[in-house]
Scaffold this active site. Structure first.
Site, PDB file in Angstrom:
ATOM      1  CG  HIS A 235      19.109  16.621  13.581  1.00 34.62           C
ATOM      2  ND1 HIS A 235      18.653  17.215  14.728  1.00 34.62           N
ATOM      3  CD2 HIS A 235      19.488  17.623  12.769  1.00 34.62           C
ATOM      4  CE1 HIS A 235      18.743  18.532  14.615  1.00 34.62           C
ATOM      5  NE2 HIS A 235      19.252  18.802  13.430  1.00 34.62           N
TER       6      HIS A 235
ATOM      7  CB  CYS B  84      22.251  20.242  15.214  1.00 34.49           C
ATOM      8  SG  CYS B  84      22.287  21.248  13.728  1.00 34.49           S
ATOM      9  CE1 TYR B  85      21.158  27.929  18.762  1.00 36.45           C
ATOM     10  CE2 TYR B  85      21.383  26.794  20.858  1.00 36.45           C
ATOM     11  CZ  TYR B  85      21.274  27.977  20.139  1.00 36.45           C
ATOM     12  OH  TYR B  85      21.309  29.180  20.790  1.00 36.45           O
TER      13      TYR B  85
ATOM     14  NE  ARG C 154     -15.138  21.072  16.857  1.00 39.30           N
ATOM     15  CZ  ARG C 154     -14.395  19.970  16.911  1.00 39.30           C
ATOM     16  NH1 ARG C 154     -13.871  19.599  18.056  1.00 39.30           N
ATOM     17  NH2 ARG C 154     -14.178  19.238  15.827  1.00 39.30           N
TER      18      ARG C 154
ATOM     19  CD  GLU D 151      17.348  14.474  16.685  1.00 43.80           C
ATOM     20  OE1 GLU D 151      18.481  13.961  16.660  1.00 43.80           O
ATOM     21  OE2 GLU D 151      17.163  15.695  16.610  1.00 43.80           O
TER      22      GLU D 151
ATOM     23  CG  ASP E  90      -5.444   8.669  26.280  1.00 47.85           C
ATOM     24  OD1 ASP E  90      -4.912   7.605  25.922  1.00 47.85           O
ATOM     25  OD2 ASP E  90      -5.431   9.707  25.589  1.00 47.85           O
TER      26      ASP E  90
ATOM     27  N   GLY F 249      18.146  23.373  17.320  1.00 41.83           N
ATOM     28  CA  GLY F 249      17.238  24.501  17.475  1.00 41.83           C
ATOM     29  C   GLY F 249      17.346  25.448  16.295  1.00 41.83           C
TER      30      GLY F 249
ATOM     31  CE  LYS G  96      -3.944   6.902  22.388  1.00 43.39           C
ATOM     32  NZ  LYS G  96      -4.969   7.805  22.953  1.00 43.39           N
TER      33      LYS G  96
HETATM   34  N1  GLN Z   1      20.161  26.955  13.671  1.00 46.26           N
HETATM   35  C1  GLN Z   1      21.381  26.218  13.649  1.00 46.26           C
HETATM   36  C2  GLN Z   1      21.915  26.092  12.228  1.00 46.26           C
HETATM   37  O1  GLN Z   1      21.299  26.507  11.303  1.00 46.26           O
HETATM   38  C3  GLN Z   1      21.153  24.830  14.239  1.00 46.26           C
HETATM   39  C4  GLN Z   1      20.262  23.968  13.405  1.00 46.26           C
HETATM   40  C5  GLN Z   1      19.828  22.729  14.123  1.00 46.26           C
HETATM   41  O2  GLN Z   1      20.003  22.573  15.320  1.00 46.26           O
HETATM   42  N2  GLN Z   1      19.175  21.832  13.392  1.00 46.26           N
HETATM   43  O3  GLN Z   1      22.996  25.568  12.045  1.00 46.26           O
END
Ligand code: GLN
Length: 525
Positions: A176, A89-90, A304, A178, A235, A62, A381
């Site tokens: 990360h 991370c966060y 539209r 992901e 869809d 985050g 999708k």
């Molecule tokens: N904001 C936090 C940082 O700068 C976490 C970053 C993140 O989750 N990618 O370390």
């Protein structure tokens, strides 16, 4: 909302709590690629209000700093669930903050690739992941180990690249997994979900069909009726077919022919959905109503709006004509909402977050006092496409390019008249036919022809002509946020241009749009 079991109760589910990272939805995506069901909810989710028990929880990255005053924090009841937890991370910084507050600004930001060095080779989280490239994106870091944790991986800049609780299955990683830049990131997520959380890998569309049909039947009950609009697109067709499988003719599909559909589209939909897929379908020919209202209108936004509002009027009128048996009333409106829309509306955007509503159906729900039914709201999708094929919908329809709601009205630049629509339709039809013939349709994300209301001089059969211009567009994209134009062979373009000028009266010139998005949009209006 109802006693109906949520999908997350039927399938083992990994709960992703979103702290607002731009990658959060990818965590869900990756797990599903391994047939593990995962659902994302905002980090503010109260665990007592969840209504189902996850097999494991992932705390996402985050943009906040955990030590900031307005930083979001997880409901600590998550630790009482006694299921494995992985902080990314966060998410890891949050784990550390809750256990000793040793998180602060790093001396330098770390953004980009790093090499993972696994300290504890027996760690199940890092099976097959050691020495791989991992993607970093952070400015804060752990200044020490949280109470009760040990280090299991490092990187050159992150001495706490991976940590685990001494006695509980709580893990934290600084990178990360992901994003695809983390080369073994998918493996790591699988290790967590399958080996550590022991989630069953049974999230397949074969299994989903049965559960979903059961859910729809329970939700709708034995007598209520459902209506929904179909467009000929993927869809709405998949949603309509699923409803038909569940409740048969108590589902009423309506196709509104607004006069700006593709060539012969209403006929084709009648055949494929009505006759082929046995969907209880009514086609309403409202072309005159739409085209009369569009007379003299050149502003794209007004076009539209007119089309959107007229659609609601026509749909309501038609719905009123449907007389369910035994005095039963229509109770539900079907909507083909997909998971990315749901994610968009629930993503954590900070304290001032606003929840987006589905404007397109809002009016109908209120006016007609209907409840919403969204059988595809858990699906991405590509999952919808798999589902469509399993439901017996043709490959061609399932892989159809997207088509905008206002249709050809926004592909005829300037005023929309019957004559202009006819020209744009024919040109588009030829173009798509040639794309299919060349075997390129599935390589292109979206292709269409636009009619430009500018006149240009030509010569045909020794005669001077002075007619309009067709612009061809074809793009490649994965998410429609950015797009590149498709590099056709010159011979292909030459052939399409010749066919359009020869076969479509009113066209003297053909051009190919070579602008990417951004700066251009996919559609011209
Ligand atoms: N904001 C936090 C940082 O700068 C976490 C970053 C993140 O989750 N990618 O370390």
């Amino acid at each position: 909302m109802s006693p109906v079991e949520p999908v997350s109760n039927v399938f083992d589910t990994i709960l992703v709590l979103d702290f607002g990272s731009q990658y959060s939805h990818l965590i869900t995506r990756r797990l599903r690629e391994y047939n593990v069901y995962a659902e994302m909810l905002p980090c503010t989710q109260k665990i007592s209000e969840l209504g189902w028990k996850p097999s494991g929880v992932i705390l996402s990255g985050g943009p906040y700093s955990v030590y900031a005053e307005d930083a979001p924090h997880v409901d600590t009841a998550v630790f009482d669930l006694n299921v494995p937890i992985l902080g990314i991370c966060y998410g890891m910084q949050e784990l550390a903050w809750l256990n000793g507050k040793q998180v602060g600004r790093g001396d330098k930001r770390e953004y980009g690739p790093a090499t993972l060095n696994v300290v504890d080779a027996s760690s199940p989280l890092f099976k097959g992941v050691d020495h791989s490239v991992v993607w970093m994106s952070h400015g804060d870091k752990l200044h020490g180990l949280p109470a009760g944790y040990k280090v299991i991986a490092t990187s050159q800049n992150s001495p706490y690249c991976g940590i685990v609780h001494e006695s509980k299955p709580i893990w934290g990683i600084q990178f990360h997994p992901e994003v695809t830049h983390s080369t073994q990131g998918k493996t790591l997520l699988k290790n967590f979900a399958v080996d550590i959380c022991q989630a069953k890998q049974n999230w397949t569309m074969e299994n989903f069909i049965d559960t979903e049909i059961k859910r729809i039947r329970e939700l709708v009950g034995p007598t209520a009726e459902v209506i929904g609009a179909v467009s000929g697109g993927v869809d709405s067709t998949v949603a309509a077919k699923l409803m038909t499988e569940a409740i048969g003719d108590r589902f009423h599909a309506i196709l509104v022919d607004n006069g700006v559909l593709r060539l012969n589209e209403a006929e084709i939909v009648k055949k494929t959905l009505g006759e082929g897929l046995k969907i209880n379908l009514t086609v309403v020919d409202a072309a005159d109503e739409f085209l009369d209202k569009l007379k003299g209108v050149t502003d794209p936004e007004r076009k539209r709006k007119i089309i959107g509002n007229t659609f609601i009027e026509v749909f309501e009128k038609e719905a009123a004509k449907i007389q369910p048996k035994d005095g039963e009333e229509i109770e539900f409106l079907l909507q083909g909402t997909l998971y990315p829309d749901v994610i968009e509306s629930i993503s954590f955007k900070g304290p001032s977050q606003t929840i987006k509503t589905h404007h397109n159906v809002g009016g109908l729900l209120e006016d007609m006092k209907l409840k919403l039914i969204e059988p595809l709201r858990e699906l991405f999708k590509d999952e919808v496409r798999d589902l469509g094929e399993l439901l017996g919908i043709s490959h061609e329809l399932v892989w159809r390019h997207p088509f905008p709601g206002p249709g050809i009205a926004i592909r005829v630049l300037g005023e929309v008249t019957r004559e202009q629509v006819a020209i744009a339709r024919k040109a588009d039809h030829i173009y798509i036919e040639e794309i299919r013939k060349a075997g390129l349709y599935n390589k292109i994300s979206q292709a269409f022809a636009c009619l430009l209301p500018v006149k240009s001089v030509g010569v045909m059969g020794d005669q001077r002509t002075y007619e309009q211009v067709i612009a061809l567009r074809a793009i490649e994209t994965t998410d429609f946020m950015t797009a590149d134009w498709f590099p056709f062979e010159h011979a292909f373009l030459k052939n399409v241009a010749a066919r359009i000028v020869n076969e479509v009266d009113g066209v003297a010139r053909v051009t190919y749009d070579i602008t990417s998005k951004p700066p251009a949009t996919v559609e011209w209006e």
